[in-house]
Design a protein around this motif. Structure first.
Motif, PDB file in Angstrom:
ATOM      1  N   ARG A  51       0.826  -1.205   0.000  1.00 36.81           N
ATOM      2  CA  ARG A  51       0.000   0.000   0.000  1.00 36.81           C
ATOM      3  C   ARG A  51       0.861   1.257   0.000  1.00 36.81           C
ATOM      4  O   ARG A  51       0.622   2.189  -0.759  1.00 36.81           O
ATOM      5  CB  ARG A  51      -0.921  -0.003   1.217  1.00 36.81           C
ATOM      6  CG  ARG A  51      -1.917   1.165   1.210  1.00 36.81           C
ATOM      7  CD  ARG A  51      -2.739   1.221   2.476  1.00 36.81           C
ATOM      8  NE  ARG A  51      -3.511  -0.008   2.645  1.00 36.81           N
ATOM      9  CZ  ARG A  51      -3.336  -0.856   3.659  1.00 36.81           C
ATOM     10  NH1 ARG A  51      -2.402  -0.616   4.569  1.00 36.81           N
ATOM     11  NH2 ARG A  51      -4.091  -1.937   3.759  1.00 36.81           N
ATOM     12  N   VAL A  52       1.895   1.288   0.845  1.00 34.04           N
ATOM     13  CA  VAL A  52       2.775   2.458   0.915  1.00 34.04           C
ATOM     14  C   VAL A  52       3.532   2.637  -0.402  1.00 34.04           C
ATOM     15  O   VAL A  52       3.700   3.767  -0.890  1.00 34.04           O
ATOM     16  CB  VAL A  52       3.759   2.314   2.092  1.00 34.04           C
ATOM     17  CG1 VAL A  52       4.806   3.426   2.056  1.00 34.04           C
ATOM     18  CG2 VAL A  52       3.006   2.363   3.418  1.00 34.04           C
ATOM     19  N   THR A  53       3.974   1.529  -0.991  1.00 31.74           N
ATOM     20  CA  THR A  53       4.670   1.618  -2.283  1.00 31.74           C
ATOM     21  C   THR A  53       3.748   2.183  -3.365  1.00 31.74           C
ATOM     22  O   THR A  53       4.154   3.018  -4.181  1.00 31.74           O
ATOM     23  CB  THR A  53       5.179   0.231  -2.707  1.00 31.74           C
ATOM     24  OG1 THR A  53       6.048  -0.285  -1.698  1.00 31.74           O
ATOM     25  CG2 THR A  53       5.924   0.317  -4.026  1.00 31.74           C
ATOM     26  N   GLY A  54       2.499   1.734  -3.360  1.00 31.20           N
ATOM     27  CA  GLY A  54       1.540   2.262  -4.332  1.00 31.20           C
ATOM     28  C   GLY A  54       1.286   3.737  -4.149  1.00 31.20           C
ATOM     29  O   GLY A  54       1.219   4.495  -5.127  1.00 31.20           O
ATOM     30  N   TRP A  55       1.148   4.165  -2.895  1.00 36.79           N
ATOM     31  CA  TRP A  55       0.944   5.593  -2.630  1.00 36.79           C
ATOM     32  C   TRP A  55       2.149   6.410  -3.102  1.00 36.79           C
ATOM     33  O   TRP A  55       1.997   7.491  -3.666  1.00 36.79           O
ATOM     34  CB  TRP A  55       0.720   5.812  -1.143  1.00 36.79           C
ATOM     35  CG  TRP A  55      -0.602   5.310  -0.644  1.00 36.79           C
ATOM     36  CD1 TRP A  55      -1.716   5.017  -1.387  1.00 36.79           C
ATOM     37  CD2 TRP A  55      -0.955   5.040   0.718  1.00 36.79           C
ATOM     38  NE1 TRP A  55      -2.736   4.588  -0.584  1.00 36.79           N
ATOM     39  CE2 TRP A  55      -2.308   4.591   0.720  1.00 36.79           C
ATOM     40  CE3 TRP A  55      -0.277   5.122   1.926  1.00 36.79           C
ATOM     41  CZ2 TRP A  55      -2.975   4.241   1.885  1.00 36.79           C
ATOM     42  CZ3 TRP A  55      -0.941   4.772   3.098  1.00 36.79           C
ATOM     43  CH2 TRP A  55      -2.270   4.331   3.079  1.00 36.79           C
ATOM     44  N   THR A  56       3.349   5.890  -2.845  1.00 33.18           N
ATOM     45  CA  THR A  56       4.560   6.607  -3.264  1.00 33.18           C
ATOM     46  C   THR A  56       4.616   6.740  -4.782  1.00 33.18           C
ATOM     47  O   THR A  56       4.923   7.807  -5.321  1.00 33.18           O
ATOM     48  CB  THR A  56       5.811   5.875  -2.757  1.00 33.18           C
ATOM     49  OG1 THR A  56       5.736   5.721  -1.335  1.00 33.18           O
ATOM     50  CG2 THR A  56       7.069   6.644  -3.114  1.00 33.18           C
ATOM     51  N   MET A  57       4.319   5.657  -5.480  1.00 34.76           N
ATOM     52  CA  MET A  57       4.334   5.699  -6.949  1.00 34.76           C
ATOM     53  C   MET A  57       3.276   6.649  -7.485  1.00 34.76           C
ATOM     54  O   MET A  57       3.506   7.350  -8.484  1.00 34.76           O
ATOM     55  CB  MET A  57       4.118   4.299  -7.505  1.00 34.76           C
ATOM     56  CG  MET A  57       5.265   3.341  -7.218  1.00 34.76           C
ATOM     57  SD  MET A  57       4.977   1.674  -7.863  1.00 34.76           S
ATOM     58  CE  MET A  57       4.926   1.998  -9.618  1.00 34.76           C
ATOM     59  N   ALA A  58       2.121   6.715  -6.821  1.00 33.22           N
ATOM     60  CA  ALA A  58       1.075   7.652  -7.254  1.00 33.22           C
ATOM     61  C   ALA A  58       1.547   9.092  -7.078  1.00 33.22           C
ATOM     62  O   ALA A  58       1.296   9.951  -7.936  1.00 33.22           O
ATOM     63  CB  ALA A  58      -0.203   7.400  -6.469  1.00 33.22           C
ATOM     64  N   GLY A  59       2.230   9.378  -5.971  1.00 31.31           N
ATOM     65  CA  GLY A  59       2.756  10.724  -5.753  1.00 31.31           C
ATOM     66  C   GLY A  59       3.799  11.107  -6.786  1.00 31.31           C
ATOM     67  O   GLY A  59       3.795  12.218  -7.326  1.00 31.31           O
ATOM     68  N   VAL A  60       4.710  10.167  -7.083  1.00 30.62           N
ATOM     69  CA  VAL A  60       5.735  10.425  -8.092  1.00 30.62           C
ATOM     70  C   VAL A  60       5.092  10.613  -9.471  1.00 30.62           C
ATOM     71  O   VAL A  60       5.518  11.459 -10.266  1.00 30.62           O
ATOM     72  CB  VAL A  60       6.761   9.281  -8.116  1.00 30.62           C
ATOM     73  CG1 VAL A  60       7.737   9.453  -9.270  1.00 30.62           C
ATOM     74  CG2 VAL A  60       7.520   9.221  -6.796  1.00 30.62           C
TER      75      VAL A  60
END
Length: 327
Positions: A51-60
């Motif tokens: 979940r955290v990885t997905g959020w980070t990729m969405a921000g990038v």
């Protein structure tokens, strides 16, 4: 009496042994353990990491989207707006008789970078622009730029003007379509000048010879090839039709400019803002990740995405500044 210290040492060792076992296991301890051991932080689950990885990729992704949106869509509008403002300013100066005719203004001070100095029109391409003073990458954000150690258009000698190929509207993107005999019209504080195109000159070609020291020439410098990727420098040479205006005594001698105003040079002034913006982008992504756990998904993205888009857009501007000036 001798057994008392041994018993006391054994009592003190037991909690320490428990702490050591808990540290090695890195996991929660049983409820019978001391309170300090119950605070051991459990290892995050795989689902949380995903979940955290997905959020980070969405921000990038939002950051990159802002970057591309500005570079491809917004920057041409920014250049068009600058051109409109520069044209109005230059027209006012022409009417007031204060338009520059040399390297200094009416007060004798060196012209500021980005000040309007001329207009240039290509009738065969149906294009016209206001030319600014300076050829650094930052100066060319507003439109074509006049190389400061050369005469202004219409004057004796060779006037040199740079223009971008792709970024910020790419004002010189179609110059390779000019043919020998096509006309170019320029306007300065000394009046209107007409040029006739001699031809296209690529890297390594010799400049056409001049017949007289008082002859007027115009050289347009631009990039050809794949935009933003290893472009080469090309030039359009044109000769002045009619009598050239006298050239005022120069303050900047030919070749006295810094390398930042040479063809395909970058502007180092963009590195510091770009570094700060990258740091700001990292901070913004971290704050968004924290807010997603504490504030809520929709609230966070509604606020966070516009912030990342703005950071990405400003980052695109600074990247263009540090890229070669003809891109």
């Amino acid at each position: 009496m001798s057994t008392a210290p041994a018993k006391a040492g054994a009592v003190l060792r037991r909690p320490l042994q428990r702490i050591e076992r808990a540290w090695r296991s890195r996991g929660p301890v049983n409820t019978a353990a001391p309170a300090d051991l119950r605070r051991a932080i459990p290892r995050p689950s795989d689902r949380t990491l995903i979940r955290v990885t997905g959020w980070t990729m969405a921000g990038v992704a939002a950051l990159v989207l802002g970057f591309l949106l500005y570079l491809v869509v917004i920057s041409p509008f920014a250049e068009s707006r600058s051109q409109s403002m520069l044209f109005n300013q230059f027209r006012t100066e022409l009417a007031a008789g204060t338009a520059p005719i040399g390297q200094v203004d009416v007060n004798g001070k060196l012209l500021k970078l980005g000040a309007p100095v001329a207009t240039i029109a290509f009738p065969s391409l149906d294009e016209h622009y206001t030319v600014v003073e300076g050829t650094s990458s930052r100066a060319l954000l507003d439109g074509p730029g006049h190389r400061r150690d050369t005469p202004l258009p219409g004057q004796q000698g060779t006037s040199v003007v740079y223009g971008r190929q792709a970024a910020y509207g790419g004002p010189f993107a179609d110059l390779s379509k000019l043919h020998a005999g096509d006309r170019i019209t320029t306007v300065t504080g000394q009046g209107t000048a007409q040029y006739q195109v001699i031809g296209l000159r690529r890297a390594g070609d010799r400049a056409p010879a001049t017949t007289s020291a008082t002859e007027g020439r115009l050289t347009l410098v631009f990039a050809t090839g794949t935009p933003f990727m290893g472009a080469s420098v090309s030039r359009i040479d044109a000769k002045l039709l009619g009598t050239a205006q006298p050239t005022p005594q120069p303050v900047l001698k030919l070749g006295s400019l810094t390398s930042a105003e040479d063809p395909l040079a970058s502007d180092d002034s963009g590195w510091l803002p770009m570094s700060l913006l990258l740091e700001l982008a990292v901070i913004a992504v971290v704050l968004i990740l924290l807010a997603l756990r504490r504030w809520g998904k929709w609230h966070t993205w509604i606020v966070g995405v516009p912030v990342l888009l703005l950071i990405g857009a400003e980052l695109a501007k600074q990247v263009v500044v540090v890229l070669p000036n003809l891109y």
